[in-house]
Structure formats: structure tokens, C-alpha cells
Design a protein around this motif. Structure first.
Motif: not given
Length: 448
Positions: A7, A10, A65
Motif C-alpha cells: 500500500t 497506493l 482507492q
């Protein structure tokens, strides 16, 4: 908490009502930016964009996201500039005053922090409590034991929190079991500083407890260490109550004032934080302002121990670098919202109106500026570290009812400050990652 390899790069887009500060609203009209339907875009733990969602939606990359907090308020994480982690377990201990409280509760408890395992256990709970209350950075007191500072540094590093601490220095007027010497105290401080200061998101604070518990020799050694490390922090107490001020005058008869004791030893400068600062004169306030040092205002502690009321009028007149602090365990809550509640009431007792906008500034951007970290935390400036929190205006039935009638941003923030506590903290993000127990459980998460 550490960022996982999966992550760390990300991109996240966090949508909601977004607020941050550019400058002090007490002195500037254009002090903040607020977007009713806003978004933060975060990549690799840093802010890459902040603004109106409609204007930034096209900049959210494919695969990002998207976390939906609409209806809730997103603000930078709170910064507590004066809190004693070894006093976590003696919070809410009854006492008629400061010096009795130190002798009866504080010193016996701090003795236990010579044991690394004990210190580590408290440090873990302390960090949990900070995050549960939306505090993502803090200037923290340890004890005289190097192990106590080591424990908090290690816990903060594990969670990737931006934190400051330092071992306490005391070489007189304290129990023998907590006493160091001018030489050993500063040597241990120097060793800790060399290991931890600037390591990741950590920093070291040179920490004489307060002038009455240090000899001139120890304060001089602190000043020498500070001079050798100009980017290190300094934290101590000054002019908290009248008995303490009188005691300091007796112990340092040649000093012009309590604050002057520190000044004579080179301990007033940017990055130096003075807890309480209630009983200062005009020369003190001018010197504090000119030096760049900051005041950590601790309203719940000042009320609990009956110390006195901070003078906001004189603080403003001298443009002191003012911050807010919980001062647990003399302070009665880890919540910066409850600290704001008390600060507002203390200000009113002095005929001063402390607005909610300013209280939120002091707990975020204002603290970051005083720390010299405005380019890292405290706002949503591009490139800043993504430490922020999500506040729920419907966290309790009463707050929800009042929030429905909030016609302005000031009214909504004031409701948070007067009615809020840890229940308001919906989600906490540290370097863009959810942290703590309330990790985005109610948020809608999707892939863009």
C-alpha cells in the motif's frame, strides 16, 4: 503502525467536508480553506491535492482507492504540545494542589518507569489513547529513566507517528529515586538524542522538569546541549502556580523572574515549549515572543489543580506563539476537543472570546508552526504528511441534533468543541493509512 509494501505507493482519494488553516484566524480574515464537498488525494503517505471534489475528480488516477466520508468533517490530526505519558495511570487523582500532587502520585508512579517492560506497556496504551482521541503528533514527557524515553520512541516508530519526547532531568528537590546529576542527566540525554532525534518521524526534546528541580549546573548543562544541537526541542514548565513562582524566586534570587532563570541558561529559542506560563509579567511575555519560544496552554490541568487562568488578552497583545495541550495526568482528558472546551471557558473568565476556528487552528496548524513543522504536518499543503482525522457530527444524539441546526462553520466547530470527545473521532489516518480502533469501518470504499 507501519506502511506495508502493498500500500505504500497506493493513491487514495478521501472525500468529505475538508477544512484546514493557512494562518491564525484571530488576526487574519483569509485564515482557512473549507470545501463542503471536498477531497484529499494522498499518494505514498503525502498530500498531492486538496480542494473541491468537482474540480479535482478528474485528477484521481485510475485504480485509486476512493473513501467516502461525505457528511463528516476532515481536518488535520490534532497536535498535543504538552502531555506526560508516565502519568497516564494517575489521571484523575485527588489533590489539593500541584506540589502535593507531585509528591503523592506523580513521583511514586514515575519510579516504576525504570523497568523497561512497565514503560513499554504504558507507552502502548498511551499511543492508543492519543490516536483514539484524534491526536496524531505530540510533544511528550517521559521520566528521568532513559528506558522510559526509549519505550515511547520505539512505540511511536512502530506506529510511524511524528512524535517528540525526552528523558526528564532533575538533580534536586525530588525523591532520591528520581534524582540524576548535572553530568549523568545530560549525558543520558545526549545519548538518547544521538540515537533517536531525526530518526524517521521522531525528534528529541531536552527536558528539565522545572527550574526548582534543577541546579544552576544542570540548567547550564542543558543550555550547552541545546547549543550543540540547535534543531533539538526543549520542553519544561514555567509559572504554573503562585507557590511554584515563589519557590523559584527563593531558589534563584538573582534572576529577574522565573522565566529569566531559563533565559540565562540559553533555553529560550524557537522549538522551546513552556507549559502553563500563567504568571508572567510584560517583560517575560516580550522576551518569550522575541525568542520564538512557544506556550503550551493546558486549561484542564490548570483548572484541575487550581493553578489559575491563562491571560489571552496579554498573549495576543504580545503575539505569543500559543498552542493547546492536554497535560495528562494533571489534565483530565486526552481529548483535544475537551481541551478546547476548557480553553474557551478559561478565556471567557478573562473576558475573552476564543472562537472555535481559532481553537482548531491552535490544535493543528498553529502547533505545527510553533514546532517548525508547518511544511510537514498541521495542514493539507501539497507535500505534507497525510496525518488527518474524520469527525462525525452525529456521533452522539445531542451533537447530531445541534449539528443539524449549525448554520455556519463556526457553529459546527463550536458544537464539536463544546459537546465532543473521543466519540466524535470517526477515523484516524497516519501517513495516509488508517490507524487506531475506528479505522474507516463506516466509510464507503471503492476503486476509482
Amino acid at each position: 503502525m507501519t506502511t506495508s509494501p502493498a500500500t505504500q505507493n497506493l493513491t487514495r482519494a478521501i472525500r468529505g467536508r475538508v477544512l484546514h488553516f493557512l494562518r491564525d484566524p484571530q488576526f487574519h480574515d483569509d485564515a482557512y480553506q473549507y470545501w463542503e464537498d471536498g477531497v484529499l488525494i494522498v499518494t505514498a503517505g503525502r498530500i498531492t491535492a486538496a480542494g473541491d471534489y468537482a474540480q479535482l475528480a478528474d485528477r484521481i488516477p485510475a485504480g485509486a482507492q476512493v473513501i467516502d466520508h461525505r457528511g463528516k468533517l476532515i481536518v488535520p490530526g490534532f497536535i498535543d504540545t504538552h502531555v506526560h505519558y508516565p502519568q497516564t495511570d494517575i489521571i484523575a487523582s485527588p489533590s489539593p494542589g500541584l506540589l502535593h500532587w507531585l509528591d503523592t502520585y506523580t513521583f511514586p508512579e514515575e519510579r516504576r518507569f525504570s523497568e523497561p517492560a512497565y514503560a513499554a506497556g504504558v507507552a502502548g496504551f498511551f499511543a492508543d489513547e492519543l490516536l483514539r482521541n484524534g491526536t496524531t503528533s505530540a510533544m511528550v514527557w517521559s521520566t528521568v529513566h532513559a528506558a522510559s524515553a526509549e519505550a515511547l520512541f520505539a512505540e511511536s516508530e512502530r506506529r510511524n507517528m511524528r512524535m517528540i519526547t525526552g528523558k526528564v532531568l532533575m538533580d534536586r528537590n525530588c525523591p532520591e529515586f528520581l534524582r540524576d546529576t548535572a553530568e549523568t542527566g545530560v549525558q543520558e540525554s545526549a545519548d538518547l538524542l544521538s540515537r533517536w532525534h531525526g530518526r524517521g518521524r521522531l525528534a528529541y526534546a531536552i527536558t528539565p522538569r522545572f527550574a526548582p528541580t534543577s541546579t544552576d549546573a544542570q540548567l547550564a548543562a542543558c543550555g550547552e546541549l541545546a547549543s550543540a544541537h540547535p534543531d533539538a526541542y526543549i520542553q519544561t514548565h514555567v509559572a504554573e502556580n503562585r507557590d511554584e513562582v515563589k519557590w523559584a524566586a527563593e531558589l534563584f534570587p538573582t534572576a529577574r523572574s522565573y522565566l529569566d532563570v531559563y533565559d540565562r541558561h540559553g533555553l529560550l529559542r524557537p522549538g522551546a515549549f513552556y507549559g502553563h506560563a500563567i504568571y508572567l509579567d510584560q517583560d517575560d511575555r516580550k522576551r518569550l515572543a522575541d525568542s520564538g519560544a512557544a506556550v503550551a496552554h493546558c486549561p484542564t490541568s490548570n483548572l484541575f489543580l487550581g493553578s489559575g487562568f491563562y491571560d489571552f488578552h496579554e498573549s495576543d497583545a504580545n503575539r505569543l506563539h500559543l498552542t493547546l495541550a492536554t497535560d495528562v495526568g494533571g489534565g483530565t482528558s486526552f481529548s483535544m476537543l475537551r481541551t478546547m472546551n476548557a480553553a474557551h471557558k478559561v478565556a471567557r473568565m478573562g473576558g475573552y472570546h476564543l472562537s472555535a476556528l481559532r481553537m482548531f487552528f491552535l490544535a493543528t496548524r498553529g502547533a505545527a508552526e510553533a514546532l517548525g513543522w508547518a511544511d510537514r504536518i498541521g495542514s493539507f499543503a501539497i507535500g505534507n504528511e497525510a496525518d488527518f482525522i474524520v469527525l462525525d457530527p452525529a456521533a452522539t444524539p445531542l451533537l447530531a441534533r445541534r449539528s443539524e441546526r449549525a448554520a455556519t462553520l463556526e457553529e459546527q466547530l463550536f458544537a464539536f468543541a463544546m459537546l465532543g470527545d473521543d466519540r466524535v473521532i470517526d477515523t484516524v489516518y497516519v501517513m495516509g493509512e488508517t490507524a487506531g480502533a475506528g479505522a474507516a469501518t463506516a466509510a464507503k470504499i471503492a476503486v476509482h
